[in-house]
Design a protein around this motif. Structure first.
Motif, PDB file in Angstrom:
ATOM      1  N   GLY A 144      25.595  35.805  43.979  1.00  0.00           N
ATOM      2  CA  GLY A 144      26.835  35.882  43.215  1.00  0.00           C
ATOM      3  C   GLY A 144      27.257  34.648  42.021  1.00  0.00           C
TER       4      GLY A 144
ATOM      5  N   HIS B 177      31.821  41.470  42.832  1.00  0.00           N
ATOM      6  CA  HIS B 177      31.105  40.040  43.178  1.00  0.00           C
ATOM      7  C   HIS B 177      31.099  39.951  44.520  1.00  0.00           C
ATOM      8  CE1 HIS B 177      30.769  35.570  43.677  1.00  0.00           C
ATOM      9  NE2 HIS B 177      30.291  35.933  42.476  1.00  0.00           N
TER      10      HIS B 177
ATOM     11  N   PHE C 169      25.765  42.076  39.835  1.00  0.00           N
ATOM     12  CA  PHE C 169      26.022  40.716  40.268  1.00  0.00           C
ATOM     13  C   PHE C 169      24.555  40.504  40.960  1.00  0.00           C
ATOM     14  CE2 PHE C 169      30.745  41.074  39.512  1.00  0.00           C
ATOM     15  CZ  PHE C 169      30.965  40.019  39.026  1.00  0.00           C
TER      16      PHE C 169
ATOM     17  N   MET D 113      28.412  32.776  36.902  1.00  0.00           N
ATOM     18  CA  MET D 113      29.689  32.817  37.551  1.00  0.00           C
ATOM     19  C   MET D 113      29.818  32.044  38.700  1.00  0.00           C
ATOM     20  SD  MET D 113      30.629  35.471  35.525  1.00  0.00           S
ATOM     21  CE  MET D 113      32.060  36.055  36.523  1.00  0.00           C
TER      22      MET D 113
ATOM     23  N   LEU E 272      25.997  37.617  36.597  1.00  0.00           N
ATOM     24  CA  LEU E 272      26.273  38.768  36.411  1.00  0.00           C
ATOM     25  C   LEU E 272      25.513  39.161  35.110  1.00  0.00           C
ATOM     26  CD1 LEU E 272      28.105  41.425  36.410  1.00  0.00           C
ATOM     27  CD2 LEU E 272      29.537  40.058  34.773  1.00  0.00           C
TER      28      LEU E 272
ATOM     29  N   TRP F  14      36.020  38.911  43.036  1.00  0.00           N
ATOM     30  CA  TRP F  14      36.181  39.352  41.591  1.00  0.00           C
ATOM     31  C   TRP F  14      35.408  40.956  41.265  1.00  0.00           C
ATOM     32  CZ3 TRP F  14      33.276  34.342  39.637  1.00  0.00           C
ATOM     33  CH2 TRP F  14      34.004  33.289  39.918  1.00  0.00           C
TER      34      TRP F  14
END
Length: 374
Positions: free
Chosen positions: A184, A133, A180, A201, A187, A138
């Protein structure tokens, strides 16, 4: 019979239950009232299934699939990602050595990018594709046999399990690619089930956003503004608007033998094809020839912060780097074998690649070096 809604609450199949689910802002998934209900779910860690088993996979008729494992197989060819700050590199260790009793576990391994030393093993028993990410906290991790995707923190703690894709056969990993968006907030996951799924996300929320039906999606790349998604699929290379879910164009100028795409920081899309081996630069509606690949069978491409293009070959252990400023191509020091996924460091000083038998490789001004094997 019951079905899960959003992030895990259970509803009864009744008109009352359906109405309540629509009113309760997506049942905890972050969805607001009035938005389209999308299949799939982000299951929180407390409800997710346990780690996948290393037992032989089974066909629908119950028979087992014969799988041969080799002790020299270390790293998944598609499982490589670089942290946004460039300090860490992650790759997925294959299950082969664990199945053969040579290692106690397998899954995501994290290295110090400057030293090539292993700093962390997440022990998540996942050996598929991998994406980091942009926020740095992440990781999205696929698996060689399971269709569910795991999102973890960088310490390996499971946050969500993303369900919705289906496993259709035993002839390849269910999840072909993960990416991603640059901001961000999305996904994208490409699956051999004929779909690309978009997952929201944001901060501590995860929710299914959209399902794109695409025949045989294999590779994904987000545009720098995060508005578009390039997809390589059975019908070639296409560009999709992630907000509307509509395909904006199918790039007819590029042969269907396209093997990889990657957006550069300036919004130029680089595509490579095999047989014949060629590369293309797509700037809006304009398509032009790119640098000539090192062989007739290029397989991977990566674009650096300053626009340099790295292309690897599937038939020969070669990696070529083309500099747009000088229009000159040069061969990097030859790797010990053909490489899989490649990624540049954020500053463009290092090029990393996954080698199934030799682990993580790194090219820099000092030459080629090998990271420690997991």
């Amino acid at each position: 019979m019951s079905e899960r809604c959003g992030r895990g609450s259970v509803r009864r199949r009744s008109m009352l239950g359906a109405s309540l689910c629509a009113l309760l802002a997506g049942c905890g998934s972050g969805r607001t009232s009035g938005e389209e209900v999308v299949s799939g779910e982000c299951v929180p860690a407390s409800e997710a299934m346990s780690s996948p088993s290393v037992s032989p996979s089974r066909k629908s008729d119950g028979s087992t699939v014969d799988i041969v494992y080799f002790p020299e197989d270390y790293i998944a060819a598609e499982g490589l990602a670089v942290s946004p700050d460039g300090s860490l590199v992650a790759a997925n260790q294959l299950r082969a050595r664990s199945v053969l009793g040579l290692d106690s576990t397998f899954g995501t391994v994290i290295w110090d990018a400057s030293t090539g030393k292993v700093v962390r093993r997440l022990d998540n028993r996942r050996d598929g594709v991998l994406a980091w990410h942009p926020g740095g906290d992440w990781l999205a991790v696929g698996d060689a046999f399971k269709a569910a995707i795991q999102v973890t923190d960088r310490e390996g703690n499971l946050l969500w399990e993303l369900r919705g894709h289906e496993k259709i056969d035993e002839f390849g990993p269910p999840i072909a690619d993960l990416a991603f968006s640059k901001d961000g907030e999305l996904l994208a996951s490409a699956s051999r089930d004929g779909t690309v799924r978009l997952w929201g996300m944001r901060k501590d929320q995860c929710r299914p956003v959209r399902v794109l039906t695409i025949s045989e999606p294999r590779r994904l790349s987000f545009s720098p503004d995060s508005d578009r998604l390039a997809v390589i699929a059975g019908d070639g290379c296409s560009i999709w608007n992630v907000h509307s879910g509509e395909r904006e164009k199918l790039l007819h100028e590029i042969p269907q033998s396209v093997t990889e795409v990657a957006y550069g920081p300036d919004g130029v899309l680089v595509a490579i094809t095999s047989d014949p081996g060629a590369s293309y630069l797509i700037r809006g509606e304009q398509v032009e020839a790119g640098p000539e690949p090192p062989t007739s069978s290029p397989s991977r491409v990566a674009v650096s912060k300053d626009g340099r293009i790295a292309i690897s070959a599937s038939s020969d252990p070669q990696v070529m780097v083309w500099d747009p400023a000088t229009q000159v191509s040069s061969l990097a020091p030859e790797p010990p074998e053909t490489v899989g996924r490649m990624e540049w460091s954020p500053d463009g000083q290092n090029l990393y690649a996954a080698s199934q038998k030799h682990g993580v490789l790194c090219w820099s001004a000092d030459g080629l070096r090998h990271f420690d094997l997991p």
